[in-house]
Motif scaffolding. Structure first.
Motif, PDB file in Angstrom:
ATOM      1  N   HIS A 145       0.829  -1.207   0.000  1.00 29.52           N
ATOM      2  CA  HIS A 145       0.000   0.000   0.000  1.00 29.52           C
ATOM      3  C   HIS A 145       0.865   1.259   0.000  1.00 29.52           C
ATOM      4  O   HIS A 145       0.379   2.343  -0.341  1.00 29.52           O
ATOM      5  CB  HIS A 145      -0.890   0.031   1.242  1.00 29.52           C
ATOM      6  CG  HIS A 145      -2.167  -0.740   1.083  1.00 29.52           C
ATOM      7  ND1 HIS A 145      -3.218  -0.278   0.339  1.00 29.52           N
ATOM      8  CD2 HIS A 145      -2.555  -1.944   1.567  1.00 29.52           C
ATOM      9  CE1 HIS A 145      -4.221  -1.161   0.381  1.00 29.52           C
ATOM     10  NE2 HIS A 145      -3.834  -2.196   1.114  1.00 29.52           N
ATOM     11  N   ARG A 174       0.884  -7.107  -6.426  1.00 31.78           N
ATOM     12  CA  ARG A 174       0.486  -5.714  -6.253  1.00 31.78           C
ATOM     13  C   ARG A 174      -0.869  -5.495  -6.932  1.00 31.78           C
ATOM     14  O   ARG A 174      -1.745  -4.804  -6.425  1.00 31.78           O
ATOM     15  CB  ARG A 174       1.546  -4.786  -6.854  1.00 31.78           C
ATOM     16  CG  ARG A 174       1.425  -3.350  -6.401  1.00 31.78           C
ATOM     17  CD  ARG A 174       2.491  -2.492  -7.044  1.00 31.78           C
ATOM     18  NE  ARG A 174       3.832  -2.697  -6.551  1.00 31.78           N
ATOM     19  CZ  ARG A 174       4.320  -2.160  -5.436  1.00 31.78           C
ATOM     20  NH1 ARG A 174       3.551  -1.426  -4.679  1.00 31.78           N
ATOM     21  NH2 ARG A 174       5.568  -2.374  -5.080  1.00 31.78           N
ATOM     22  N   TRP A 175      -1.008  -6.121  -8.111  1.00 31.47           N
ATOM     23  CA  TRP A 175      -2.244  -5.923  -8.864  1.00 31.47           C
ATOM     24  C   TRP A 175      -3.404  -6.708  -8.266  1.00 31.47           C
ATOM     25  O   TRP A 175      -4.551  -6.270  -8.307  1.00 31.47           O
ATOM     26  CB  TRP A 175      -2.022  -6.319 -10.324  1.00 31.47           C
ATOM     27  CG  TRP A 175      -1.187  -5.309 -11.032  1.00 31.47           C
ATOM     28  CD1 TRP A 175       0.169  -5.270 -11.120  1.00 31.47           C
ATOM     29  CD2 TRP A 175      -1.652  -4.147 -11.717  1.00 31.47           C
ATOM     30  NE1 TRP A 175       0.573  -4.163 -11.820  1.00 31.47           N
ATOM     31  CE2 TRP A 175      -0.527  -3.466 -12.204  1.00 31.47           C
ATOM     32  CE3 TRP A 175      -2.919  -3.619 -11.978  1.00 31.47           C
ATOM     33  CZ2 TRP A 175      -0.627  -2.281 -12.928  1.00 31.47           C
ATOM     34  CZ3 TRP A 175      -3.021  -2.448 -12.701  1.00 31.47           C
ATOM     35  CH2 TRP A 175      -1.877  -1.786 -13.169  1.00 31.47           C
ATOM     36  N   THR A 178      -4.903  -4.740  -5.456  1.00 33.26           N
ATOM     37  CA  THR A 178      -5.651  -3.582  -5.951  1.00 33.26           C
ATOM     38  C   THR A 178      -7.097  -3.986  -6.234  1.00 33.26           C
ATOM     39  O   THR A 178      -8.046  -3.290  -5.850  1.00 33.26           O
ATOM     40  CB  THR A 178      -4.991  -3.053  -7.239  1.00 33.26           C
ATOM     41  OG1 THR A 178      -3.688  -2.587  -6.914  1.00 33.26           O
ATOM     42  CG2 THR A 178      -5.796  -1.921  -7.844  1.00 33.26           C
ATOM     43  N   HIS A 181      -9.252  -4.452  -3.170  1.00 32.70           N
ATOM     44  CA  HIS A 181      -9.780  -3.219  -2.582  1.00 32.70           C
ATOM     45  C   HIS A 181     -10.869  -2.594  -3.430  1.00 32.70           C
ATOM     46  O   HIS A 181     -11.746  -1.907  -2.899  1.00 32.70           O
ATOM     47  CB  HIS A 181      -8.643  -2.212  -2.345  1.00 32.70           C
ATOM     48  CG  HIS A 181      -8.016  -2.387  -0.999  1.00 32.70           C
ATOM     49  ND1 HIS A 181      -8.443  -1.725   0.117  1.00 32.70           N
ATOM     50  CD2 HIS A 181      -7.019  -3.206  -0.582  1.00 32.70           C
ATOM     51  CE1 HIS A 181      -7.725  -2.098   1.165  1.00 32.70           C
ATOM     52  NE2 HIS A 181      -6.847  -3.004   0.765  1.00 32.70           N
ATOM     53  N   THR A 182     -10.844  -2.817  -4.718  1.00 29.18           N
ATOM     54  CA  THR A 182     -11.906  -2.282  -5.566  1.00 29.18           C
ATOM     55  C   THR A 182     -13.203  -3.043  -5.339  1.00 29.18           C
ATOM     56  O   THR A 182     -14.281  -2.448  -5.235  1.00 29.18           O
ATOM     57  CB  THR A 182     -11.513  -2.404  -7.051  1.00 29.18           C
ATOM     58  OG1 THR A 182     -10.328  -1.653  -7.263  1.00 29.18           O
ATOM     59  CG2 THR A 182     -12.613  -1.886  -7.965  1.00 29.18           C
TER      60      THR A 182
END
Lengths: 405, 104
Positions: A145, A174-175, A178, A181-182
């Motif tokens: 983060h 990392r992706w 992401t 969290h979306t």
């Protein structure tokens, strides 16, 4: 199949689907494992149950169509001035914690190595294993983060170290996070759903020892190290980043081969007890805490108060977990560093369900829910809000109402 | 033809902070740097259309509140995953304590 999806979705949505597909085909274990392991099933072989967790399947398409994906999520109102204070970055706490973490890691590893061959090495390796195979989950998370340290290169260095220990390719993961969290616990969209419905309890127990996760990670590492990215991976990792995923995998492979060679040369398991195996024998703590994040709670809702769990924990677990026990707060405000989450909790707790009072209480709530989901996968634990809280958007709970507690 | 639009008072933006400005169906972010210079960009993150005005300003960086993607708000340059597409920037001037944006 992909072409069919593409015909019905916009370009950006198609990109997201490809990204999901890649995550699904590539390696996936979430930091808990189960979701992404299930997602490794090739699309054509996938047999959806009532819920279709395939990242390119029916529920994924539905989530996009009805606006569940990339939706606007509920946030507790926090005055900007206070939020700025909470978001403020500081190197101090993370430097202190990292020095403690690495110091104890090195000392426990050295103690275990020196006492290797006697039972006295066991407590040292118990400590070493948890610091290697569990605390790296939270270091991966926080440094991914970019909130742990104020200084970005410090985040990057600890991120790389943690990724190696927890066996997660730093580019790929990392992706994946992401997306988590979306679309938190949106079926078909979130690649990090730890316990799908109905729960696979065998897989869940095996993950306490990292067995499935580590095996899949090794397969992915060898494939990437050979210079091969799957077609799906190439669509998801930006071209300029792909060489990084391969380079990391090659470096890791050299380290593991050297460790194995040393173990063979010495005729001892000791080198592997220090590098590699701790990911198995030390995984239990990060799985234990990680399952509590969303286990047994609602899915397909856009309110983290319903699908995430804040658990009050002992200080040792909070150190290992870097305060991710404040999980509703983290999802609602991912900009707030781990060291400020207790303050955030105090500030917004009037608007949140009461925190689960302990890890044990969390499992007492969660395990019966898993067992009920074996018979009725629509069952979930509905969190009750205090009278001071803003209400849930009930329109998202029409199906669950009949089965929730 | 370019047009200067009055957005807000200069004092509306705190030092090393950002505010949201909506105009003609568009949304912008107006920044005040630690050196008291003003800048403006599109208001939504290029990754997932989140309002950057809820994010954190650190020196010349704006960090998106959703996924922590970073941009240099002075140049609009994306500074790392998950943001890959640069932000559009807009000229800013301050006159008589008012901030004006030049919208192309």
């Amino acid at each position: 199949m992909i072409e069919n999806i593409a015909n019905t979705l916009s370009g950006m949505q198609v990109f997201d689907i490809f990204q999901s597909m890649t995550l699904g085909l590539m390696e996936p274990r979430s930091h808990l494992g189960e979701a992404m392991m299930n997602a490794t099933v090739a699309a054509d072989d996938y047999r959806p149950t009532k819920r279709d967790y395939s990242l390119i399947g029916r529920d994924a398409r539905r989530a996009v169509e009805i606006g569940l994906s990339a939706a606007e999520w509920y946030h507790t109102d926090v005055p900007r001035k206070q939020m700025k204070e909470l978001m403020k970055r500081d190197d101090g706490p993370a430097i202190r914690d990292t020095m403690i973490w690495l110091g104890v890691l090195i000392q426990s590893g050295a103690g275990g190595a020196l006492l290797w061959g006697s039972w006295w090495c066991v407590p040292f390796f118990l400590v070493y294993g948890v610091l290697y195979g569990s605390s790296t989950d939270s270091r991966w998370h926080e440094c991914g983060h970019g909130t742990a340290f104020k200084t970005q290169w410090m985040n990057d260095v600890v991120y790389q170290i943690a990724c190696f220990m927890i066996m997660r390719n730093p580019v790929t993961w990392r992706w994946s996070h992401t997306r988590h969290h979306t679309d938190t616990v949106i079926v078909g969209r979130d690649p990090e759903i730890a316990v799908m419905r109905p729960p696979d309890l065998v897989r869940l127990v095996l993950n306490f020892f990292g067995i499935l996760d580590a095996w899949q990670a090794m397969i992915d590492m060898v494939r990437n190290a050979s210079g091969r990215l799957s077609a799906a991976e190439r669509t998801f990792i930006p071209e300029m980043e792909q060489y990084k995923a391969i380079r990391v995998a090659r470096i890791w492979l050299v380290i593991y081969l050297a460790t194995i060679a040393l173990a063979v040369y010495l005729g001892s398991l000791l080198p592997l007890m220090l590098i590699g195996l701790p990911r198995l024998y030390g995984a239990w703590h990060h799985v234990m805490t990680g399952l509590l994040q969303h286990g047994g709670l609602a899915d397909n809702v856009t309110d983290h108060r319903l699908n995430s769990r804040t658990v009050l924990m002992n200080p040792v677990s909070r150190f290992i977990y870097w305060n991710m026990n404040y999980h509703v707060e983290h999802h609602m405000f991912p900009m707030v560093p781990y060291h400020a989450l207790p303050k955030l909790h105090e500030l917004i707790k009037h608007d949140l369900p009461a925190p689960t009072p302990s890890i044990l209480a969390g499992y007492r709530e969660m395990i019966p829910a898993f067992l009920r989901q074996l018979r009725n996968e629509d069952y979930f634990i509905k969190r009750e809000l205090p009278p001071t809280a803003q209400p849930y958007r009930e329109e998202f709970h029409a199906e669950g109402k009949t089965t929730a507690e | 033809m370019t047009e200067w639009i009055q957005a807000c008072d200069a004092e509306d933006v705190e030092q090393e902070d950002v505010i949201r400005f909506d105009h003609a169906g568009r949304t912008f972010a107006i920044y005040r740097s630690p050196d008291d210079d003003y800048f403006a960009t599109d208001g939504l993150c290029t990754h997932e259309k989140v309002h950057l005005a809820d994010g954190l300003v650190m020196d010349e960086i704006i960090e998106c509140p959703k996924h922590n993607g970073r941009f240099n708000y002075k140049t609009g340059a994306a500074r790392g995953a998950p943001v890959c597409v640069d932000l559009k920037t807009y000229p800013v001037k301050v006159e008589a304590g008012k901030i004006f944006l030049q919208l192309g």
